[in-house]
Scaffold this motif. Structure first.
Motif, mmCIF file in Angstrom:
data_model
loop_
_atom_site.group_PDB
_atom_site.id
_atom_site.type_symbol
_atom_site.label_atom_id
_atom_site.label_comp_id
_atom_site.label_asym_id
_atom_site.label_seq_id
_atom_site.Cartn_x
_atom_site.Cartn_y
_atom_site.Cartn_z
ATOM 1 N N ALA A 59 0.829 -1.214 0.000
ATOM 2 C CA ALA A 59 0.000 0.000 0.000
ATOM 3 C C ALA A 59 0.864 1.266 0.000
ATOM 4 N N THR A 60 1.809 1.353 0.902
ATOM 5 C CA THR A 60 2.579 2.599 1.032
ATOM 6 C C THR A 60 3.870 2.565 0.228
ATOM 7 N N GLY A 96 2.295 8.789 -3.575
ATOM 8 C CA GLY A 96 1.230 8.050 -2.897
ATOM 9 C C GLY A 96 0.912 8.541 -1.502
ATOM 10 N N THR A 132 -0.394 11.117 -0.804
ATOM 11 C CA THR A 132 -1.661 11.876 -0.838
ATOM 12 C C THR A 132 -2.778 11.115 -0.146
ATOM 13 N N ARG A 133 -2.660 9.783 -0.087
ATOM 14 C CA ARG A 133 -3.725 9.018 0.583
ATOM 15 C C ARG A 133 -3.836 9.412 2.050
ATOM 16 N N ASP A 134 -2.716 9.894 2.623
ATOM 17 C CA ASP A 134 -2.732 10.280 4.036
ATOM 18 C C ASP A 134 -2.721 11.793 4.239
ATOM 19 N N LYS A 158 -4.628 15.885 -2.793
ATOM 20 C CA LYS A 158 -5.154 15.341 -4.059
ATOM 21 C C LYS A 158 -6.289 16.171 -4.669
#
Lengths: 339, 623
Positions: B455-456, B505, B507-509, B563
């Motif tokens: 995932a990360t 990635g 940006t998900r957090d 995002k």
């Protein structure tokens, strides 16, 4: 070293990594690597607590070939990174591999400060008096006037002597050896490991491609006895194939001179006895001009002094004993007011 | 925030006290005049009186510049009000000038009609000459248009402290407290907290303490006795959220954030630093927080400072370093190593004016592009920025949180304005702070150092001392599947893209971009980052009061952007980006989103004034 504990006996093989060794055939690094791998099990340090840190250069590939934790970092900075490793976890046995270019040119500043701080790391400097990985430019230990790719008319720089540099930086352990001298390497590596502070080892290492034979004058088997002086604490500074030469002080100039035992009334009693806690003597031994004098090897200087990591740990412990951390209280420290 | 008088109350002495919404006061004097102390004590008393406030010191780079010179002038400005305050204020309403040089360098900033308090005792022919005045400006039309309060502060101070019998040299040094006493009288402040401070500060020199207290009281008494009650003001307390407050500066907040990160994560910090203005105070503060799991290491240079932090991160501690422009430049190569070896690291850049040595004590935002792009190779770096002194605390926590979760360096940008500026800060409840989860790899099964979390994309934090995880890392490119050295071309491309994807990635957090003020669509969005927050916030608020359709958003996550940012920009007809540089965020926005964002820049080593941004907004709306 404080972190020596009883553990399952490891062997040399345990310290050999699965990576292909990529040094040139015949390079002095092979001999040093083999000796280090052989000595590692003798340290009694848990396998996972050994860390090798290096900078850039031929010598700095070393950590890849050691089956330990290893960090191949950037040019000249290994002492600073190793210091971070040691501060972060004082239980670790931290070893640095550097070269004459990495350690004394681009990284001279970090080496100097590691030495004076006396952080408990062990530094092996492979001195081949040349830049190997960049293909043959003169290094800060190359002799004055040396003709190289970058100095076709001779190097205009005067060289630095690593061991005397270290003594000048108030290092607490300074030793010197030749790459092929397994016995001596073994001895000084073990001594260094037991030293609670920065241990600096200058190892004359032959570069077969760019500076072959640089040390033959005293390192070659046929020359060794005549031209190397093994300094041993408490023993007279005697050398020579016949073991009949020694060092004594010329009292008029306060300089060293070579005397021959049995000539002109000279006896062994006239010869200086090595005192590894005497930095002045160590400095003189490190800087003896060759070939008028022999090349001093062995432990030139060793004196205990509180290590940096010890001092820092004490300060942290003292702070913790005094203050119980309370984050809420800390955030609200100083003048506050409530609305 | 002008000194507009409102119907006033009557104070104890019977004179009228005018009520103000707020005021901007600047203290200016020689470096040796103690202006920073005066300002700090005035701030403390103002905070205790319940006003919202913001402060900013302005001091020379030289430690003790020659007395009386213009380049030796030290200043301190405070903006306080009965309403929310977002900046230290534009032009002062009140200027205290302790000597001719202070008047020379600060006089032009004073509002027309403002109150000018000068120490005539320092307006000697010699000082006038040093300040470059041919004639005494107090006797010319130079001070026309101001309310001049010309007092021989030197003489008054000497007389106030006479009874202590201290030397005249020492007595002379009490001038600042005399002046502070007068200012306390003007704004009706309590003397008590400052008296306590003096007594504790000079506990070992009771005579000096007594003299300073007498000077302070003397200044107050002067106000009572002189016929100047028309200069007496009241600024009512500001309506602020309930809670416990303290005054906090940006560097202080950053240091507290670092200590909090150590406590919240349970992982101690190794803070490597080399002294540099204006970042050094972070080191100073942290060096006193050893009990909180922070070990500070003052290294031999900037390179060693970042390297010691990297070494510590490799060995399982939170490696953090802080510096400013030239120091950050020196750390660049080592940051690349941390990026390549994928180790957590926080680099705090307290930006100052540049290039080179530039303006060490002044502020600027010109390191943004360096932060985002400035390394050899494709070396993506997460870049965050704090918006206010107090925000430095929260963004430091964010930097650590992302660094350990994504096993990567994060650069936090603050600047000299945030570092030295201060504001009241509501002390957070520790239980409400974000958790910082750290997992160290211990399982040898299937381990290799670059095994990624799907995932990360972060690699495991496997630290020396862990049985069964022996491995080597380094700056040489490594194989995606084993972590061993690899010079394979396809592997390098894959690794480069993976490193980039890992940062992208995040940006998900990263929280979605929110609006600070105004609608989330409309005619004009003013988009800022960093320390311009207060000036933009206030300028947009004023513009909206005038009926303009303008909104404010402030970017804290600069690489990667939140995002929703691109989509947000498209909802405005125009986007204006004020920055203290020559247009750096605006370049990133244009590159990333192909939007015609407009740049508004200032590069004077000084923060934007509210008026400047307000005026620019007006121009843009009219064009």
């Amino acid at each position: 070293m404080s972190n020596i504990v009883e553990t399952t006996k490891l062997t040399k093989k345990d310290f050999e990594s699965d990576q292909d060794v990529r040094w040139c055939p015949g390079c002095g690094d092979y001999s040093i690597l083999a000796n280090v791998q052989k000595v590692m099990p003798e340290l009694g340090v848990p396998h996972e607590n050994v860390v090798w840190v290096s900078g850039i250069g031929c010598s700095s590939r070393f950590p890849y070939y050691m089956n330990t934790y290893g960090f191949h970092t950037i040019h000249g900075r290994a002492p600073a990174i190793a210091m971070g490793v040691k501060i972060a976890n004082p239980e670790l046995s931290v070893w640095v591999v550097t070269g004459d270019g990495d350690g004394l040119s681009i990284g001279g500043n970090h080496l100097m400060h590691a030495l004076r701080r006396n952080i408990d790391i062990k530094i092996l400097m492979f001195n081949n008096r040349i830049y190997g990985l960049t293909k043959g430019q003169y290094s800060p230990t190359s002799e004055f006037g040396k003709q190289t790719k970058s100095a076709p008319t001779g190097a205009p720089d005067y060289p630095v002597d690593p061991a005397s540099f270290a003594i000048g930086c108030s290092a607490t352990f300074v030793a010197r050896a030749v790459d092929t001298d397994a016995k001596l390497l073994n001895d000084i590596l073990l001594r260094a490991a037991k030293h609670a502070g920065t241990a600096f080892m200058e190892i004359y290492q032959n570069c077969v491609v760019f500076n072959d034979g640089a040390f033959d004058g005293f390192a070659d088997k046929t020359q060794k006895d005549e031209h190397q002086l093994r300094a041993i604490h408490g023993q007279p500074l005697i050398f020579g194939a016949q073991k009949n030469k020694g060092l004594r002080i010329d009292s008029r100039t306060l300089g060293l001179e070579v005397a021959t035992i049995g000539e002109g009334g000279v006896t062994e009693k006239d010869i200086l006895v090595h005192d590894e806690t005497n930095s002045t003597l160590a400095y003189m031994l490190a800087r003896m001009p060759f070939p008028q004098f022999p090349v001093a090897v062995g432990v030139l200087y060793a004196k205990e002094r509180p290590s940096y990591d010890e001092t820092v740990l004490e300060q942290v412990a003292a702070a913790k004993a005094k203050t119980k951390p309370d984050l809420q209280k800390l955030l609200a420290s100083g003048n506050t007011w409530t609305v | 925030m002008a000194q507009q008088a409102q119907p006033g109350t009557v104070d104890s002495s019977g004179s009228k006290v005018k009520t103000l919404r707020g005021a901007v006061v600047r203290f200016a004097g020689d470096s040796g005049d103690g202006m920073q102390v005066t300002g700090t004590q005035f701030t403390a008393a103002t905070a205790l009186a319940g006003n919202d406030l913001a402060t900013f010191p302005d001091y020379p780079a030289e430690i003790r510049a020659p007395a009386g010179t213009t380049y030796g002038v030290s200043g301190f400005q405070i903006n306080f009000a009965a309403t929310d305050v977002f900046t230290p204020g534009d032009s002062p309403d009140v200027l205290v000038a302790m000597n001719p040089a202070a008047l020379k360098t600060n006089g032009k900033d004073l509002k027309r009609g403002g109150l000018l308090i000068v120490n005539t005792g320092a307006f000697t022919p010699q000082n006038l000459k040093k300040a470059g005045y041919e004639t005494n400006p107090l006797e010319t039309d130079a001070v026309d248009g101001y309310n001049l309060l010309a007092i021989d502060i030197t003489k008054n101070t000497l007389s106030a402290v006479k009874e202590t019998g201290i030397s005249s040299k020492e007595a002379n040094r009490c001038k600042n407290f005399w002046t502070l006493g007068l200012m306390f009288w003007i704004y009706g402040r309590e003397l008590e907290s400052t008296i306590k401070w003096i007594e504790s500060k000079f506990a070992k020199e009771p005579m000096v303490a007594q003299a300073n207290v007498l000077a302070l009281k003397g200044g107050w008494a002067y106000g009572e006795a002189a016929e100047i009650s028309h200069y007496r003001y009241e600024v009512p307390a500001a309506p602020v959220a309930k809670g416990t407050y303290r005054n906090i500066g940006g560097n202080q907040a950053t240091a507290l954030g670092i200590a909090a990160a150590a406590q919240l994560s349970g992982v101690p910090v190794v803070f490597g630093a080399y002294p540099i203005t204006p970042a050094s105070d972070i080191l100073h503060d942290l060096s006193r927080l050893k009990a909180y799991g922070v070990t500070t290491v003052q290294m031999e240079d900037e390179i060693a400072a970042v390297c010691v932090s990297i070494g510590a991160s490799y060995a399982g501690k939170l490696g953090i370093t802080a510096s400013s422009g030239p120091g950050i430049a020196l750390k660049t190569e080592a940051m690349g190593l941390a990026i390549a070896t994928e180790l957590p690291l926080v680099i705090i850049n307290v930006q100052r004016g540049g290039p080179s040595t530039g303006l060490p004590t002044k502020t600027e935002q010109a390191d943004l592009l360096q932060a985002v792009y400035g390394r050899n190779g494709e070396a993506p770096l997460a870049v965050f920025a704090a918006a206010s002194p107090g925000d430095c605390f929260y963004m430091t926590l964010e930097a650590v949180r992302f660094a350990v979760k994504y096993m990567t360096p994060v650069m936090l940008l603050t600047d000299g304005y945030l570092a030295n500026g201060a504001e009241p800060w509501r002390v957070p409840n520790v239980a409400d702070l974000p958790e910082i989860d750290v997992t160290f790899r211990t399982d040898p099964a299937g381990f290799h150092p670059f095994l990624r979390d799907p995932a990360t994309l972060s690699r495991p934090w496997a630290v020396p001392g862990t049985p069964g995880l022996l491995h080597r890392i380094g700056g040489i490119e490594r194989d995606y599947n084993s972590g061993n050295i690899s010079y394979d071309p396809d592997n390098h491309e894959k690794m480069s893209k993976t490193r980039a994807a890992k940062i992208a990635g995040m940006t998900r957090d990263i929280p979605d971009q929110k609006m600070e003020l105004g609608n989330d669509s409309g005619k004009l969005l003013v988009l800022g980052w960093g320390s311009t927050y207060g000036a933009i916030r206030e300028a947009v608020a004023r513009s909206r009061e005038r009926g303009l359709d303008v909104s404010h958003a402030h970017v804290r996550y600069l690489n990667p952007f939140p995002k929703n940012l691109g989509e947000l920009l498209t909802r405005f007809e125009r986007v204006l980006v004020p920055e203290m540089n020559l247009g750096q965020l605006v370049k990133l926005l244009r590159t990333e989103y192909l939007v015609p964002a407009e740049s508004f820049t200032k590069i004077k080593g000084l923060p934007f004034k509210i008026d400047e941004i307000e005026e620019k907004i007006r121009q843009v709306m009219e064009s």
